[in-house]
Every structure is written in C-alpha cells, then in structure tokens.
Design a protein around this motif. Structure first.
Motif, PDB file in Angstrom:
ATOM      1  N   UNK A 116       0.819  -1.216   0.000  1.00  0.00           N
ATOM      2  CA  UNK A 116       0.000   0.000   0.000  1.00  0.00           C
ATOM      3  C   UNK A 116       0.851   1.264   0.000  1.00  0.00           C
ATOM      4  N   UNK A 117       0.241   2.362  -0.388  1.00  0.00           N
ATOM      5  CA  UNK A 117       0.931   3.636  -0.561  1.00  0.00           C
ATOM      6  C   UNK A 117       1.280   4.304   0.767  1.00  0.00           C
ATOM      7  N   UNK A 118       2.284   5.173   0.704  1.00  0.00           N
ATOM      8  CA  UNK A 118       2.726   5.963   1.848  1.00  0.00           C
ATOM      9  C   UNK A 118       3.295   7.271   1.327  1.00  0.00           C
ATOM     10  N   UNK A 119       3.292   8.339   2.125  1.00  0.00           N
ATOM     11  CA  UNK A 119       4.031   9.535   1.709  1.00  0.00           C
ATOM     12  C   UNK A 119       5.531   9.269   1.731  1.00  0.00           C
ATOM     13  N   UNK A 120       6.298  10.167   1.159  1.00  0.00           N
ATOM     14  CA  UNK A 120       7.746   9.965   1.052  1.00  0.00           C
ATOM     15  C   UNK A 120       8.380   9.798   2.438  1.00  0.00           C
ATOM     16  N   UNK A 127      -1.410  11.029   2.476  1.00  0.00           N
ATOM     17  CA  UNK A 127      -0.680  10.079   1.628  1.00  0.00           C
ATOM     18  C   UNK A 127      -0.778  10.550   0.189  1.00  0.00           C
ATOM     19  N   UNK A 128       0.139  11.459  -0.177  1.00  0.00           N
ATOM     20  CA  UNK A 128       0.125  12.043  -1.521  1.00  0.00           C
ATOM     21  C   UNK A 128       1.540  12.162  -2.070  1.00  0.00           C
ATOM     22  N   UNK A 129       2.284  11.079  -2.081  1.00  0.00           N
ATOM     23  CA  UNK A 129       3.656  11.106  -2.590  1.00  0.00           C
ATOM     24  C   UNK A 129       3.670  11.312  -4.103  1.00  0.00           C
ATOM     25  N   UNK A 130       4.650  12.065  -4.581  1.00  0.00           N
ATOM     26  CA  UNK A 130       4.782  12.266  -6.020  1.00  0.00           C
ATOM     27  C   UNK A 130       5.016  10.957  -6.754  1.00  0.00           C
ATOM     28  N   UNK A 131       5.634   9.994  -6.093  1.00  0.00           N
ATOM     29  CA  UNK A 131       5.952   8.739  -6.768  1.00  0.00           C
ATOM     30  C   UNK A 131       4.728   7.910  -7.109  1.00  0.00           C
ATOM     31  N   UNK A 132       3.617   8.097  -6.370  1.00  0.00           N
ATOM     32  CA  UNK A 132       2.389   7.359  -6.706  1.00  0.00           C
ATOM     33  C   UNK A 132       1.223   8.258  -7.094  1.00  0.00           C
ATOM     34  N   UNK A 147      -2.370   9.954   6.908  1.00  0.00           N
ATOM     35  CA  UNK A 147      -1.038   9.423   6.672  1.00  0.00           C
ATOM     36  C   UNK A 147      -0.324   9.156   7.982  1.00  0.00           C
ATOM     37  N   UNK A 148       0.736   8.399   7.917  1.00  0.00           N
ATOM     38  CA  UNK A 148       1.307   7.988   6.651  1.00  0.00           C
ATOM     39  C   UNK A 148       0.817   6.631   6.162  1.00  0.00           C
ATOM     40  N   UNK A 149      -0.077   5.983   6.917  1.00  0.00           N
ATOM     41  CA  UNK A 149      -0.594   4.674   6.510  1.00  0.00           C
ATOM     42  C   UNK A 149      -1.924   4.803   5.777  1.00  0.00           C
ATOM     43  N   UNK A 150      -2.050   5.855   4.969  1.00  0.00           N
ATOM     44  CA  UNK A 150      -3.316   6.130   4.306  1.00  0.00           C
ATOM     45  C   UNK A 150      -3.721   5.087   3.291  1.00  0.00           C
ATOM     46  N   UNK A 383      -7.311  16.896  14.817  1.00  0.00           N
ATOM     47  CA  UNK A 383      -7.992  18.148  15.111  1.00  0.00           C
ATOM     48  C   UNK A 383      -9.277  18.321  14.317  1.00  0.00           C
ATOM     49  N   UNK A 384      -9.381  17.636  13.169  1.00  0.00           N
ATOM     50  CA  UNK A 384     -10.581  17.703  12.336  1.00  0.00           C
ATOM     51  C   UNK A 384     -10.861  16.312  11.785  1.00  0.00           C
ATOM     52  N   UNK A 385     -12.071  16.071  11.261  1.00  0.00           N
ATOM     53  CA  UNK A 385     -12.373  14.733  10.752  1.00  0.00           C
ATOM     54  C   UNK A 385     -11.404  14.259   9.669  1.00  0.00           C
ATOM     55  N   UNK A 386     -11.033  15.127   8.761  1.00  0.00           N
ATOM     56  CA  UNK A 386     -10.030  14.852   7.738  1.00  0.00           C
ATOM     57  C   UNK A 386      -9.630  16.198   7.156  1.00  0.00           C
ATOM     58  N   UNK A 387      -8.686  16.197   6.228  1.00  0.00           N
ATOM     59  CA  UNK A 387      -8.314  17.451   5.565  1.00  0.00           C
ATOM     60  C   UNK A 387      -8.465  17.269   4.061  1.00  0.00           C
ATOM     61  N   UNK A 388      -8.755  18.325   3.328  1.00  0.00           N
ATOM     62  CA  UNK A 388      -8.873  18.207   1.875  1.00  0.00           C
ATOM     63  C   UNK A 388      -7.553  17.775   1.246  1.00  0.00           C
ATOM     64  N   UNK A 389      -7.648  17.070   0.136  1.00  0.00           N
ATOM     65  CA  UNK A 389      -6.450  16.708  -0.611  1.00  0.00           C
ATOM     66  C   UNK A 389      -5.644  17.966  -0.942  1.00  0.00           C
ATOM     67  N   UNK A 390      -4.334  17.853  -0.820  1.00  0.00           N
ATOM     68  CA  UNK A 390      -3.466  18.962  -1.160  1.00  0.00           C
ATOM     69  C   UNK A 390      -3.186  19.925  -0.033  1.00  0.00           C
ATOM     70  N   UNK A 391      -3.920  19.837   1.073  1.00  0.00           N
ATOM     71  CA  UNK A 391      -3.703  20.791   2.162  1.00  0.00           C
ATOM     72  C   UNK A 391      -2.331  20.602   2.800  1.00  0.00           C
ATOM     73  N   UNK A 392      -1.884  19.367   2.892  1.00  0.00           N
ATOM     74  CA  UNK A 392      -0.542  19.075   3.402  1.00  0.00           C
ATOM     75  C   UNK A 392       0.326  18.677   2.218  1.00  0.00           C
ATOM     76  N   UNK A 393       0.923  19.668   1.586  1.00  0.00           N
ATOM     77  CA  UNK A 393       1.662  19.473   0.341  1.00  0.00           C
ATOM     78  C   UNK A 393       3.153  19.328   0.640  1.00  0.00           C
ATOM     79  N   UNK A 394       3.651  18.102   0.555  1.00  0.00           N
ATOM     80  CA  UNK A 394       5.060  17.850   0.863  1.00  0.00           C
ATOM     81  C   UNK A 394       5.998  18.448  -0.176  1.00  0.00           C
ATOM     82  N   UNK A 395       5.470  18.911  -1.274  1.00  0.00           N
ATOM     83  CA  UNK A 395       6.309  19.531  -2.289  1.00  0.00           C
ATOM     84  C   UNK A 395       6.241  21.058  -2.228  1.00  0.00           C
ATOM     85  N   UNK A 396       5.725  21.577  -1.104  1.00  0.00           N
ATOM     86  CA  UNK A 396       5.651  23.026  -0.925  1.00  0.00           C
ATOM     87  C   UNK A 396       7.014  23.582  -0.526  1.00  0.00           C
TER      88      UNK A 396
END
Length: 477
Positions: A116-120, A127-132, A147-150, A383-396
């Motif tokens: 399964x996928x994981x962040x870098x 869990x939004x790694x560029x590799x996947x 994440x990271x076990x998303x 702190x919240x139920x979930x966060x929108x995709x892209x809110x935690x951008x590891x490539x920022x």
C-alpha cells in the motif's frame, strides 16, 4: 461466497469461514484481488500489486488465508519491491529477506496480496507522494486518507481487505484510522519487532502494527506479532494472558481524564470536541470516573525536538538509500520538504540531538507522572475529521521547521505518545455532519494495551460502528 458476504466479515470471521470449509483460501484470494483492483481505480491506494497469488503464509496460522497488504515502508517481504514513497528508489529495491514483522505476518497466516501507498519516507499526515500520486479517502474522494498509513487504511475502509499493516512515528496508524473510520492501535515501544534492519526508528518514536475494523482483530493480531527477537533494542514485559482474552473482559472502574483543547494551541473542530465529550459521557454512564485533566508540558520544546529528531532520521534514511543504490539525493528526486528536512538533518550536531532527546525525557516523565493519577487519557485523534487533498503538500516551499509544524498543527494529539513510547488507540466513534469519520483517542501508561483493549471493546459494544460504510466500497462498485 459473494462480495457482500466477504465484506461483512472481519479477519477473525473470515478466518473461521476458511477453516470451516465454507470457502477456500483460493476463492477468498480471488475475491480480494478483484476487490483491490476495483477500489484502487478510485482510491489510488495500491503501490505494488495485487500479486498473481498471495505471498507464502502458514496454513495453520490463526488468520490462515485472510487477505492482507503491507505498507511500503519499514516492513518488507523478500523479493517484493519497496519504494518507501520516494522517487529515489525508482521502481523499487527487492529486499533479500523478510523483516521480522513480515515473518510474524506470514506465521499468522495472513495472505499478503499487495503493497500500500505511503508519503515519502512516511513524513506526512496524508498520503500524496509524487511517486504514486494522491491516495483518496473512500468516504469523500476530495479528502485525504490520512497518513502515513493512508493506503492501508483506505483499502480496509473500502472493504477490499479486513485489516492491513501500518506504522506510526507521529500518528501514522491513528490518523488514517480516524480519517477512514477504523481502529488504529499504536503499541508500546518495543512491543512489535522492527528488526533486523532497524534497532529503533526515529529515536524510538516509531512503532509497527496495523489498522483493523474490529477490536477482536486488533487483539488477536497483537497476540501473533508481539514477539521479541534476539538483539532487539527494546524488550518489554509480555502480557499476563493473551490480548484476545481482554475483549469483553470487565475493565473495572477506571480513572479517565478528558482533554479536547489542542496542546499546540491550534484549532479543534467543534464536532470533534463534541464527539470526545459524548464518549466521555458514555464512559461515565458505564461507571468510570471521568474528569477534565491533561499532562502539564510545553508544546513548543516538544515540537522543536520533533523537528530535530525527524530531520535527523530522514537524513539517516536517505543516506541508507544512497549507500544501497548509489543514487545521490537532491531536489530532483526528493520532494521539497523532504529535501529541506534532509539538509537540516545533516546539519544537526550530536549535542543538538542529545538536547532534543533530553526534552523528550522531560515530557515523558511528566506524562508518566500523569498516569499515576489516571488510567486513561481521552482526546481527539486529529484536530478535524479529515483534511482536503493537497492541504498538506510535501512539495511546498517550506523549511523543515515550517513543514513539521504544519503537519503537527493538524494532528496535535498524536505525537505526544510517540515521544513517550506509551500505547494509544484511535476508535471510530462518531461521524461529522458531512459524513466523515471522527476518531477518538484513548492513551494509557506503558504496557497498558490490555486495559485499552478492554475499554475499546466496551465502547465498541456501546457505540457500534460495524454497519457504517463509505461511499466507495466493494459492495457498491
């Protein structure tokens, strides 16, 4: 067995169906393989696989033939490509041997079908790694699976498999469990083996285990994998009886502290706080002593210690990949925040690392003292139920300190128990008005898994969640 029957069973129930001859392990593997393919089209949670057939497993194990996936980080199987979520490893390296935990999964009878996928390198609360690409939440595809076990959590929540491997260095079992409506236990430091490649991870912050759908699966799997190996850095006392025996056992009258304000001083969604308060009322009605209380520690030193320890570990991990592959790390093959953390970690001195660990010792002593007055600390998981995709951008474009703070601002209730090494469990005890799961965390003193499992089973009975299903589910595709 049809897909509805398959998805209705937890791992214990599915193992019983296979053992009784109601269905064969091969038939179950075929159902699970199709289910993984079906849900992955929408979730993007599979890094490698499904395989043509499951990896070898013990046919006499407790979970013989039960479908399973391993996360693409730390735990690995002989010959199966692992990428750790990073482009540095390309299509992956093929380890020459199983890790000790993989040996335990095989011995338990788990039929591993995918990775399964994981962040870098696991350093993100989504869990939004560029590799996947982005792994999506089956409850709402616009939201993070955590994440990271998303990847593991999304596949279990969508019904493709009944439970999956996960690990946790700052909340990475509990956060995706909360985001996806699952159970996520982070065991005590030393409870589940990390070897032979690692003596510890993240200065002892990181622990291995799984996400599941039922408390009985959590307890039974812990019985199978909580084994010490010669040379393990941490060896702790075994339980007085099997953890499976704790499910349904009377937890007695416990002293339960409740805390819903972020230790980081960051926003906590009112629905999340209300969910914790509701669970507190349920526990009080069950006869427990419940009151407001919290360990007394300073968040900022703990955060800064995490910046140092996480960055140093990322630098160490990248150095290991460079040594294995001959590929040098840089901005072309690492996400921006990873590269910033690696560069920062390379500059960390022995004195700075020692001072960070001294801070952790101070915090751990306070939490230990707190648990002489209370048996359980009840908090939100995130702190919240979930966060929108892209809110935690590891490539920022963020520094190591800015990135670490951004992550922990969204999950300020989980990292404390990685620092202390004490067990904590997230339970799917509520839903938001938007229909997203809300996780509630129970934490206890070192080696208190038995007590946490007893209370968790009590809450599973009082506030059942088994009938909740996300919009993306194998029974509706």
């Amino acid at each position: 067995m049809n897909i509805d029957e398959y998805a209705a069973l937890d791992a214990t129930g599915l193992a019983a169906a296979i053992a009784s001859g109601d269905v064969t392990a091969d038939e179950v593997a075929a159902i699970a393989t199709k289910a993984l393919d079906d849900v992955n089209d929408k979730l993007n949670a599979v890094a490698t696989g499904p395989f043509e057939k499951p990896l070898d497993y013990a046919r006499d194990g407790r979970f013989a033939g039960v479908p399973f996936v391993i996360k693409d980080l730390v735990c690995h199987a002989e010959g199966v490509p692992t990428r750790m979520g990073t482009r540095m490893l390309g299509d992956g390296i093929r380890p020459p041997a199983d890790t000790h935990l993989m040996e335990r999964f095989r011995a338990a009878g788990l039929a591993t079908l995918a990775v399964s996928t994981t962040p870098e390198f696991g350093f993100n609360a989504n869990t939004e790694a560029l590799t996947y690409g982005s792994t999506r939440n089956p409850w709402n595809l616009d939201y993070s699976a955590g994440g990271s076990s998303g990847g593991s959590a999304a596949l279990v929540a969508a019904g493709a498999i009944p439970m999956a491997h996960a690990n946790d260095g700052g909340g990475s079992i509990r956060i995706p469990a909360a985001s996806n409506g699952l159970i996520g236990l982070k065991p005590s430091r030393g409870r589940v083996p990390l070897g032979p490649d690692l003596g510890d991870a993240l200065s002892g912050f990181a622990m291995e285990f799984a996400v599941t759908r039922s408390v009985r699966d959590t307890a039974a799997l812990l019985d199978d994998v909580a084994v010490s190996y010669p040379g393990d850095r941490f060896v702790i006392a075994p339980p007085s009886r099997p953890w499976a025996a704790e499910v349904g056992a009377d937890p007695d009258r416990l002293r339960i502290a409740v805390h819903t304000e972020s230790w980081a001083g960051t926003y906590v969604d009112p629905e999340v706080a209300a969910a914790v308060d509701s669970v507190a009322s349920t526990l009080a009605a069950a006869g427990h002593h419940v009151e407001r209380a919290t360990p007394d520690f300073d968040w900022e030193p703990l955060l800064q210690a995490n910046v140092v320890i996480w960055s140093a570990f990322l630098a160490e991990s990248v150095a290991g990949v460079e040594a294995m592959t001959g590929v040098l790390a840089g901005p072309d093959n690492l996400e921006r925040t990873t590269w910033e953390c690696v560069q920062f970690g390379r500059r960390v001195t022995a004195v700075e690392l020692g001072l960070a660990n001294a801070t952790i010792n101070t915090v751990s002593r306070e939490v230990g003292r707190f648990f002489t007055d209370y048996d359980v600390l009840l908090t939100p998981t995130s702190n919240s139920p979930s966060v929108p995709l892209g809110q935690l951008d590891a490539n920022a474009d963020l520094t190591a300190a800015e990135w670490t703070k951004q992550i922990f601002d969204t999950c300020s209730f989980t990292p404390l128990f990685n620092a202390t090494g004490t067990p904590a469990i997230s339970l799917p005890l509520a839903q938001s008005k938007q229909g997203l799961p809300i996780g509630v965390q129970l934490a206890g003193p070192m080696c208190s898994e038995a007590m946490l499992l007893r209370v968790s089973a009590q809450l599973e009975q009082a506030l059942p969640w088994a009938d909740r299903r996300p919009g993306v589910h194998v029974t509706t595709l």
